[in-house]
Design an enzyme around this catalytic site. Structure first.
Site, PDB file in Angstrom:
ATOM      1  N   GLU A 158     -49.459  63.909 -66.786  1.00 23.85           N
ATOM      2  CA  GLU A 158     -50.067  65.119 -67.116  1.00 23.85           C
ATOM      3  C   GLU A 158     -49.945  66.334 -66.389  1.00 23.85           C
ATOM      4  OE1 GLU A 158     -54.024  64.613 -68.726  1.00 23.85           O
ATOM      5  OE2 GLU A 158     -53.338  63.521 -70.445  1.00 23.85           O
ATOM      6  N   HIS A 182     -37.413  40.258 -64.671  1.00 23.02           N
ATOM      7  CA  HIS A 182     -36.566  39.247 -65.824  1.00 23.02           C
ATOM      8  C   HIS A 182     -36.808  40.145 -67.132  1.00 23.02           C
ATOM      9  CE1 HIS A 182     -36.801  35.818 -63.144  1.00 23.02           C
ATOM     10  NE2 HIS A 182     -37.615  36.399 -62.289  1.00 23.02           N
ATOM     11  N   LYS A 228     -53.302  66.729 -81.546  1.00 19.79           N
ATOM     12  CA  LYS A 228     -54.763  66.539 -81.922  1.00 19.79           C
ATOM     13  C   LYS A 228     -54.923  67.797 -83.253  1.00 19.79           C
ATOM     14  CE  LYS A 228     -57.060  65.944 -77.705  1.00 19.79           C
ATOM     15  NZ  LYS A 228     -57.808  66.587 -76.471  1.00 19.79           N
TER      16      LYS A 228
END
Ligand code: PA5
Length: 447
Positions: free
Chosen positions: A286, A307, A421
């Site tokens: 951010e 792995h 949003k």
């Protein structure tokens, strides 16, 4: 020092002259930060939270934590992004990723309001069934949808269980001192509330009540944590690149990014550090990811991820570099006994401690990745104490701020978070978003 940056393995990737050439840029970034003249300069309150001890809130936080420990089996922490990741990381680092399942004399801590998944919400509610609860709802803006929705549900639950009056003594709000619906509600209902300082943004707020209340409920020592932070504030206030590990780290990241190493992997060999990786991703993601710039932050836990992602790190696209958190002292070691039959051929490890095997895995991986051309930085950590955690968080915060200024971005805003949003509100029919709703529905039908 309980935290040391080791750059010994970088010789093939960053020369001393290249690092030296960063000195004037780092000095400028340092001045911008400390003279409060750079972009986002109204969000610099985090710079000295360790020394300021959150402006006298500490005793109220400790008292609330004591009450929660006395009257609750579960604390539900409701928040998203910077309003929960620091506490979540601290809980794992300082206590355990299995904190809730292990025997302890402190309440379970659940984290809600960081997703919109109905399954996740039902599962949280199921975990609370039949238990004595307290809630800590955390939102600086007081309007974020995910925590606001979860708070509706959990507030209803505690009001039904304890009545309105009883619930009042179990709801703790951490929010802005004056603005937002959460503050209005807290004042109206008489909930105890804690202030997130105006000049501290979410992802820099671990050492405010945002992080401190849940961390105290988990039984951690806040004074030691803040003292660690204060020691780091002192150590990383030195403007000299040679003497400031946080600045050296920021400068090296910048050099590596300009050489095409545009993604940083925060590596650890401790499952207790996995959530720290999540916090780190938010801090750097951010802060730096804007204006078409920024290193892509990610994290891996080795040897587990050797792995799964180890192949990519070793031989994949040459865009990565690694910052390895290397823990010197585990809390407890595990002695490997010899086996009479040696049926699995592992007796060559007998008589060793598991920490030694883990350390050799680190060294073996380090050599392999260096040979694979992957730059490696190492952050050596003394232990999993509050002091070390306090220093580590501040080390990354300070480095991130300077790194943002070196990139030429404002490390303290997050304008891009708003885009999803707006679309979500429009698609859900929130009043005021009608024209946007029609446009988005048209776009969706064209897909
Ligand atoms: O770092 C930030 O500022 C964000 O991640 C916020 O913490 C997050 O969006 C939650 O915001 P709020 O605390 O206002 O609910």
């Amino acid at each position: 020092m309980s935290l040391t940056l080791n750059t010994a393995y970088l010789a093939d990737f960053v020369s001393p002259a290249e690092l030296q050439a960063m000195e004037p840029y780092v000095q400028t970034a340092h001045r911008l930060l400390h003279d409060k003249k750079g972009p986002g300069n109204d969000f610099l309150g985090w710079l000295d939270l360790g020394q300021n001890h959150c402006s006298g809130e500490l005793s109220r936080i400790e008292a609330a934590a004591q009450k929660i420990k006395r009257d609750s089996q579960v604390l539900v922490v409701i928040g998203i992004g910077g309003s929960y990741l620091g506490a979540r990381a601290a809980l794992d680092f300082l206590r355990s990723p299995h904190y809730n399942a292990l025997p302890k004399d402190t309440p379970d801590i659940l984290f809600a309001g960081n997703t919109l998944s109905p399954d996740a919400l039902h599962e949280m509610l199921a975990l609370c069934r039949g238990k004595d609860l307290s809630l800590n709802v955390i939102s600086k803006s007081g309007t974020t949808t995910e925590p606001a929705l979860a708070f509706r549900v959990f507030r209803d639950l505690v009001e039904k269980k304890y009545g309105k009056e009883g619930a009042r003594g179990r709801i703790y709000c951490t929010t802005d001192k004056a603005r937002g619906t959460l503050k209005t509600l807290a004042d109206r209902e008489g909930y105890e509330s804690f202030v997130i300082p105006d000049d501290v943004g979410g992802r820099y707020s671990v050492f405010t009540p945002v992080g401190l209340l849940p961390i105290a409920v988990a039984g951690c020592n806040l004074t030691a944590l803040l003292d660690g932070c204060a020691a780091a504030e002192q150590a990383y206030s030195n403007p000299s690149l040679a003497e400031n590990d946080a600045y050296r780290y920021a400068a090296i990241r910048n050099i590596l990014a300009r050489k095409g190493r545009v993604s940083e992997v925060l590596v650890s060999y401790e499952p207790a550090f996995v959530m720290l990786g999540e916090w780190f991703k938010q801090l750097f993601g951010e802060s730096e990811g804007k204006d078409g710039k920024g290193l892509y932050p990610t994290s891996m836990c080795f040897s587990t991820d050797l792995h799964s992602l180890g192949q990519y790190v070793q031989e994949g696209s040459p865009v990565l570099f690694e910052t390895v958190l290397s823990l010197k002292h585990n809390r407890q070691d595990f002695f490997l006994e010899p086996d009479g039959e040696d049926f699995d051929g592992l007796n060559f490890l007998a008589g060793q401690n598991l920490s030694v095997v883990n350390h050799k895995a680190f060294l073996g991986t380090l050599l392999a990745h260096l040979q694979g051309g992957v730059p490696n930085l190492v952050v050596e950590l003394e232990d999993r104490s509050e002091d070390t955690f306090g220093r580590l968080i501040y080390f990354f915060e300070k480095a991130c701020a300077v790194s943002g200024y070196l990139l030429g971005v404002n490390p303290f805003d997050q304008p891009g978070v708003e885009a999803y949003k707006k679309n979500m509100f429009a698609l859900l029919g929130k009043p005021g978003f009608e024209p946007e709703k029609a446009r988005l529905e048209q776009l969706l039908s064209d897909l």
